[in-house]
Design an enzyme around this catalytic site. Structure first.
Site, PDB file in Angstrom:
ATOM      1  N   CYS A 290       0.814  -1.216   0.000  1.00  0.00           N
ATOM      2  CA  CYS A 290       0.000   0.000   0.000  1.00  0.00           C
ATOM      3  C   CYS A 290       0.852   1.272   0.000  1.00  0.00           C
ATOM      4  CB  CYS A 290      -0.978  -0.010   1.159  1.00  0.00           C
ATOM      5  SG  CYS A 290      -0.269  -0.358   2.775  1.00  0.00           S
TER       6      CYS A 290
ATOM      7  N   ASP B  49      -7.574   5.427  -1.486  1.00  0.00           N
ATOM      8  CA  ASP B  49      -7.200   4.179  -0.813  1.00  0.00           C
ATOM      9  C   ASP B  49      -6.433   3.255  -1.749  1.00  0.00           C
ATOM     10  OD1 ASP B  49      -7.046   1.877   0.725  1.00  0.00           O
ATOM     11  OD2 ASP B  49      -9.062   2.150   1.559  1.00  0.00           O
TER      12      ASP B  49
ATOM     13  N   HIS C 197      -5.597   0.263  -1.219  1.00  0.00           N
ATOM     14  CA  HIS C 197      -5.911  -1.145  -0.959  1.00  0.00           C
ATOM     15  C   HIS C 197      -6.959  -1.690  -1.927  1.00  0.00           C
ATOM     16  CE1 HIS C 197      -4.519   0.633   2.903  1.00  0.00           C
ATOM     17  NE2 HIS C 197      -3.819  -0.481   2.962  1.00  0.00           N
TER      18      HIS C 197
END
Length: 489
Positions: free
Chosen positions: A322, A446, A448
Site C-alpha cells: 500500500c 485508498d 488497498h
C-alpha cells in the site's frame, strides 16, 4: 483564452493546412518575407468559399462564408447554437459519461468537435471546364509544411449557430496570425544560412488549463474560483528546457504564478472525448460531493495524478504494497505536472533506490517488505530530487487537529500526501476544515483497492472519498510525508 463555466458551448476546430514556403535566399529579410507571404496565403484560403466545417460524427456540413449547411430546415437563422450538440455523437457520448445521479461532476463545457475541410472542386461551371494542371517554377529553397490548427471558441448556448460559426472562423484567423508571429520569433520554417534545404520547425497549438482569477498590477487581488483554457503556440520538437524564457513571458502575460509549471508539454489538457492509453484512472476525486460541514474551507491537490493501487501491472502486492502504491501516486503527480520525465517507479525501482541510498540492504530488493513515510521521503529525494516534510502524529485521535497544517500544505504545495500508521498506508488528496468549529474531513485515496479501473466503483464504494476523524485508528501513531513542490517553471 476560454473561460470554463459550463454555461456556454465550447467549439473545438481541428485541421491541417498545406503551407508552401519559398525562400528566395537565406538572408533574414528574405526568410521573414517568405514566412509572411506563406501565412498570408493561408489566411486567404480559410477566408475563401471553399472552406467547409464538418461537425464530427454527424451529417452536418457548414459553409461558413455562405451561411448555409446540409440541414437548412433544422439550422435556420435564429436556431440556437446548442442545437449542434444533438447532432454530434461525440457530444452526446461525452455528456452521457459525465452524468451521474449520486455525485456532482466537475463542470464540463458542452463540446462540439469540428473538422476544417477544403473543397477541391466547386459545382458551379464544372460542366463547362476541363481539368488543368498548372506548374509553377520556384527559385530558391522551398518546403511544403503541414500546419496543424487546433482552435477553441465559446458561444452562449442561446446565440445562433451562425454567430457561433462566425466566432469560430475569427478564432481560426487569429490562430493563423499567432502562428505567423510565432514562426518569425522562433524562425519556424526557416532555411539555414547558406543551406539549400528548408528546415521546418512547425509551430503547434496546445491547450492548457490554468487558474482563472483577476490580479491587480502588484500581483495582488481576489482570485475567483474557476478555470480557463489557454491556447499557446510551441515550436514542435523543441524541448521544454529550451523554452523557459518563453514560459516566463506566458506566466506574466496571463497573470499566473511564476513558481510552478503550467505550460510544459506534460501540462497539455486532455479533453473528455480523447482516449488515455496508460490504463490508469486520473484524479478520481473529481466530481465527488463536497462534505456537509458549515463554514468549511476545502483545499485539494493541485493538478492531475494517476490512481495506483493493489494488483496493478500484474503485481500481487496485496497485504504489503500500500505504501508503494501511495508513493507511485505521488510520483505520478510530479510527472503529470511536468516536474520530471521519469516514469512512475515500480516496486523494484523503489526498493533499488532505497538500497542505493544505503537505507536498505541488497536482500531488500525483490522482497515483500513494507515501507513507511520515511522511506517514501527517501525515495522521492533519490529519484526525483524532491524534498518532503514529515509530520508525526502520536495517535490517531489527534488527526482531527491537523486541519491547519494540511490546509496550508494543499494551498501552498498542492501535492498528494502519504500517511502510514499501523499496518496501513493511504493517500490524502484534500482536506475540508472549519477554522471556527474545528470540524474536519479528509479526502482519502485508498491504495488497498483491488478492482478494475472503474470510476463509479471507486467513488461509490468509497475507495476515493471524504472520511471523518473516526477513519483513523485512535490508538495508532501516524506519520505523514508531505512532498514539497519545486519552485520552478
Amino acid at each position: 483564452m476560454v473561460v470554463l463555466d459550463g454555461s456556454d458551448v465550447l467549439f473545438r476546430l481541428r485541421g491541417c493546412l498545406d503551407l508552401d514556403i519559398v525562400f528566395r535566399d537565406t538572408k533574414d529579410d528574405s526568410i521573414e518575407e517568405a514566412i509572411v507571404e506563406a501565412m498570408k496565403g493561408l489566411r486567404q484560403k480559410v477566408a475563401s468559399p471553399s472552406v467547409v466545417l464538418h461537425v464530427e460524427k454527424s451529417a452536418v456540413f457548414v459553409w461558413p462564408h455562405a451561411g448555409t449547411s446540409t440541414l437548412p430546415d433544422q439550422l435556420k437563422d435564429d436556431t440556437p447554437c446548442r442545437v449542434l450538440l444533438q447532432f454530434s455523437t461525440d457530444a452526446a457520448e461525452t455528456q452521457k459519461k459525465l452524468q451521474g445521479k449520486r455525485r456532482e461532476r466537475k463542470i464540463q463545457q458542452p463540446l462540439v468537435n469540428v473538422k476544417l475541410l477544403l473543397e477541391l472542386t466547386r459545382a458551379e461551371g464544372m460542366a463547362e471546364r476541363s481539368p488543368a494542371l498548372h506548374v509553377t517554377e520556384h527559385r530558391g529553397p522551398a518546403h511544403l509544411a503541414r500546419l496543424r490548427l487546433d482552435v477553441l471558441s465559446t458561444c452562449p448556448a442561446l446565440h445562433t449557430w451562425k454567430t457561433a460559426v462566425g466566432a469560430l472562423m475569427q478564432a481560426v484567423e487569429q490562430q493563423l496570425y499567432e502562428a505567423e508571429e510565432h514562426a518569425l520569433r522562433f524562425r519556424c520554417f526557416a532555411s539555414p544560412r547558406g543551406g539549400t534545404t528548408a528546415v521546418v520547425v512547425v509551430p503547434e497549438p496546445l491547450h492548457f488549463i490554468v487558474p482563472h482569477g483577476v490580479l491587480d498590477k502588484r500581483g495582488e487581488g481576489e482570485r475567483r474560483e474557476g478555470e480557463r483554457i489557454v491556447t499557446v503556440m510551441l515550436p514542435a520538437g523543441v524541448g521544454d528546457e529550451s523554452l523557459i524564457d518563453y514560459r516566463r513571458e506566458l506566466h506574466a502575460r496571463f497573470l499566473l504564478p511564476a513558481d510552478r509549471p503550467l505550460f510544459r508539454r506534460a501540462n497539455v489538457h486532455t479533453f473528455p472525448d480523447e482516449q488515455r492509453d496508460d490504463g490508469y484512472l486520473r484524479s478520481p476525486h473529481l466530481g465527488l460531493r463536497s462534505p456537509q460541514v458549515e463554514n468549511v474551507k476545502i483545499l485539494l491537490v493541485q493538478g492531475t495524478y494517476t490512481y495506483h493501487h493493489y494488483m496493478q501491472e500484474r503485481v500481487d502486492d496485496k497485504g504489503w504494497g500500500c505504501a508503494y502504491r501511495s508513493l507511485q501516486t505521488i510520483c505520478s503527480w510530479f510527472k503529470q505536472q511536468g516536474y520530471t520525465q521519469r516514469a512512475v517507479p515500480s516496486h523494484r525501482d523503489i526498493q533499488q533506490a532505497l538500497m542505493d541510498t544505503g537505507d536498505k540492504s541488497s536482500s531488500f530488493v525483490g522482497s515483500r517488505q513494507w515501507i513507511g513515510s520515511i522511506e517514501v521521503q527517501t525515495v522521492l529525494n533519490q529519484l526525483l530530487n524532491v524534498t518532503s516534510k514529515i509530520m508525526f502524529i502520536s495517535k490517531g485521535s489527534e488527526m482531527a487537529s491537523t486541519g491547519r497544517e494540511l490546509s496550508m500544505h494543499f494551498e501552498n504545495e498542492g501535492t498528494p500526501v502519504m500517511i502510514g500508521g499501523g499496518l496501513l498506508a493511504h493517500t490524502i488528496v484534500g482536506v475540508a476544515w472549519s477554522e471556527s468549529s474545528g470540524q474536519i474531513r479528509f479526502l482519502i485515496l485508498d491504495p488497498h483497492y483491488t478492482g478494475a479501473e472503474d470510476l463509479s466503483t471507486v467513488q461509490d464504494k468509497g475507495w476515493c472519498g471524504w472520511k471523518g476523524p473516526d477513519f483513523w485508528d485512535h490508538t495508532v501513531y501516524y506519520n505523514m510525508c508531505l512532498p514539497l513542490r519545486p519552485r520552478e517553471l
